[in-house]
Design a protein around this motif. Structure first.
Motif, short mmCIF file in Angstrom:
data_model
loop_
_atom_site.label_atom_id
_atom_site.label_comp_id
_atom_site.label_asym_id
_atom_site.label_seq_id
_atom_site.Cartn_x
_atom_site.Cartn_y
_atom_site.Cartn_z
N GLN A 103 41.20 35.49 31.28
CA GLN A 103 40.59 34.44 31.08
C GLN A 103 39.80 35.54 30.05
O GLN A 103 40.19 35.43 28.57
CB GLN A 103 40.17 33.66 30.88
CG GLN A 103 40.65 32.86 31.84
CD GLN A 103 41.17 31.32 31.34
OE1 GLN A 103 41.36 31.54 30.41
NE2 GLN A 103 41.14 30.13 32.51
N GLY B 270 32.02 30.29 34.55
CA GLY B 270 33.20 30.56 34.30
C GLY B 270 32.40 31.28 32.17
O GLY B 270 31.69 31.13 32.15
N ALA B 271 33.44 31.84 31.66
CA ALA B 271 33.59 33.02 30.73
C ALA B 271 31.93 32.39 29.19
O ALA B 271 31.32 32.88 29.02
CB ALA B 271 34.44 33.27 29.93
N ILE C 7 29.88 34.25 35.36
CA ILE C 7 31.13 34.61 34.23
C ILE C 7 31.84 33.57 35.64
O ILE C 7 32.30 32.67 35.70
CB ILE C 7 31.35 35.39 33.31
CG1 ILE C 7 31.15 36.28 32.25
CG2 ILE C 7 33.33 34.92 33.53
CD1 ILE C 7 31.73 36.60 32.04
N THR C 8 31.95 34.21 36.47
CA THR C 8 33.06 34.32 37.81
C THR C 8 32.05 32.73 38.67
O THR C 8 33.46 31.71 38.47
CB THR C 8 32.58 34.62 39.29
OG1 THR C 8 33.20 36.40 38.86
CG2 THR C 8 33.62 34.73 39.89
N TYR D 52 41.77 37.55 39.70
CA TYR D 52 40.27 37.68 39.38
C TYR D 52 40.80 37.19 37.87
O TYR D 52 41.17 36.87 36.41
CB TYR D 52 40.04 38.99 38.18
CG TYR D 52 40.17 40.38 39.66
CD1 TYR D 52 38.83 39.85 39.78
CD2 TYR D 52 40.68 41.22 39.75
CE1 TYR D 52 38.34 40.53 41.39
CE2 TYR D 52 40.52 41.59 40.21
CZ TYR D 52 39.58 41.46 41.29
OH TYR D 52 39.03 42.25 42.95
N GLN E 55 39.13 34.88 35.64
CA GLN E 55 38.05 34.51 35.00
C GLN E 55 38.18 35.90 33.94
O GLN E 55 38.21 35.92 32.96
CB GLN E 55 36.85 34.82 35.61
CG GLN E 55 36.72 33.60 36.47
CD GLN E 55 36.25 32.40 35.65
OE1 GLN E 55 36.37 32.47 34.60
NE2 GLN E 55 36.23 31.22 36.64
N ARG E 56 38.44 37.38 34.74
CA ARG E 56 38.11 38.26 33.89
C ARG E 56 39.98 38.69 33.13
O ARG E 56 39.79 38.84 31.55
CB ARG E 56 38.90 39.30 35.03
CG ARG E 56 38.17 39.87 35.56
CD ARG E 56 37.85 40.81 36.94
NE ARG E 56 36.61 40.90 37.52
CZ ARG E 56 36.68 42.22 38.05
NH1 ARG E 56 37.41 42.72 37.70
NH2 ARG E 56 35.99 42.15 39.08
#
Lengths: 229, 229
Positions: free
Chosen positions: B110, B29-30, B25-26, B105, B107-108
């Motif tokens: 999002q 992307g998710a 994810i990082t 963070y 990505q977190r």
DNA sequence: AAAAATAAATAAACGCTGTATATTTACAGT
DNA sequence: ACTGTAAATATACAGCGTTTATTTATTTTT
């Protein structure tokens, strides 16, 4: 059968594809968007879509532009419906239109302000014009307040450099606009967006279109803070 | 090879799967999250993951809970780091922590506040505790202001019925909290969220961690509007 | 009017995804 | 040592976006 004769073809297949896409998005949500499903619905084969959109992202970009255009229509209509000398009324109309549009078309809202499509990467340059147009209504009204000397900018800080380069892009889409107006408009936009996005995503209780106490309170707060007298 | 002997196995495969997922994810992307890619990285087969998560959504739910927990840690840490009698300081620390966590963070962030995973449908009941905990810091401080008689609630409207049933769920996760405090806390939350979500999604220029004029202005606005004296 | 060129569709295939089922085997308990 | 369980693999399926080659309806040119 290899290619249907013209009489049996769908006229304006490009538009038909987008319509089918919207139908799917409305019914099953944006992430469920599928080229093959669109093809099934239109009774064509999936690769046929590639004659009209180079890939799925291009279709999504087109949908996003349509969504921004729809959003912008509501914004501009709200701005122009209120009589031109009642600025307060205009500002409130724009604010209400923002939420009403979002609640009317939650899927379009998510398409713009969420990132609900699997591997989609935004094509910002293509989207920018419709995007900038949609925000122009708010910017215009704020600038009108500024021009009338009614914008309360006492506590508004100077605009930073990175910020300036960003809003310069916008300036080509609006008439002349003051940096302080930009700052205030962005604050307003962010506040309105904050509530609506939480509400659409289910993190806030949905009040329905009439039971919008929290939202009305915020519109009121904005007026009290940024509009003189 | 059918099953590796224990020495060669990864201990805590459940955690290893989540770690690999976060790494993906990082990095990509998710939306790019893929069970098969996780399996490749861990050198296991994809169906093996089903021993630890019933399906992909369950893994995503676990990741979301982790993200909320991380977010909540920052929030609670901010609340407790400021000395307990300086409420203003506490409120500001929580506000800054919100944005700092989001920028650290993205990505977190999002994952929680966007809906970036293809067909994922949220498992709200499972997520709720970590979610409620993460907001509790803000709610607590607002309630402390209220208890000290320093919360300006003059213009805050009465809480509607639909709203009451919603916040009743939260009450079990916080200590006793006043409806008016809930209202104010939600306003604060929405404002902060509005700016940060626009910023993370690239609709606002990124000021970086220090050049955050717009954000600081909003934190200041919140204080002036809701905190007495 | 016939022939050539073009454009729009299909057909087939590739590699990817999540997931279900059946099978194998390492390990734990008796 | 035997048996049962749990955790892994192997295999398979349907769906996805996309690419390539092929076919054919339509348009243009001769």
């Amino acid at each position: 059968m290899v290619r249907p004769i013209k009489k049996k073809q769908i006229p304006n297949l490009q538009d038909a594809i987008k319509e089918a896409a919207w139908k799917q998005i409305t019914e099953f949500g944006a992430p469920a968007l599928s080229l093959r499903a669109i093809a099934r619905e239109l009774k064509i084969t999936a690769p046929a879509i590639y004659n009209y959109f180079p890939d799925r992202d291009a279709l999504v970009t087109a949908l996003i532009i349509d969504a921004y255009t729809s959003f912008g229509d509501w914004q501009i209509e709200a701005r122009d419906s209120a009589s031109s000398d009642d600025l307060h009324n205009k500002l409130e109309a724009i604010g209400l239109a923002y939420r009403n549009w979002a609640l009317t078309y939650p899927q379009r809202y998510q398409l713009i302000f969420g990132t609900p499509i699997p591997g989609y990467t935004a094509h910002r340059e293509k989207v920018f014009p419709s995007s900038a147009r949609s925000i122009s209504a708010l910017f215009n009204v704020v600038e009108e307040f500024y021009a009338a000397g009614k914008l309360n900018i006492d506590a508004v800080p100077a605009v930073s450099e990175t910020y300036k380069t960003h809003y310069e892009r916008w300036r080509t889409y609006f008439s002349e606009i003051n940096p302080l107006s930009v700052f205030v408009a962005m604050i307003i936009w962010a506040r309105v967006h904050g509530i609506v996005s939480l509400e659409i995503q289910g993190n806030l209780p949905s009040f329905g279109k009439k039971g919008d106490a929290l939202y009305l309170f915020e519109l009121n707060s904005i007026s009290r803070q940024f509009i003189k007298e």
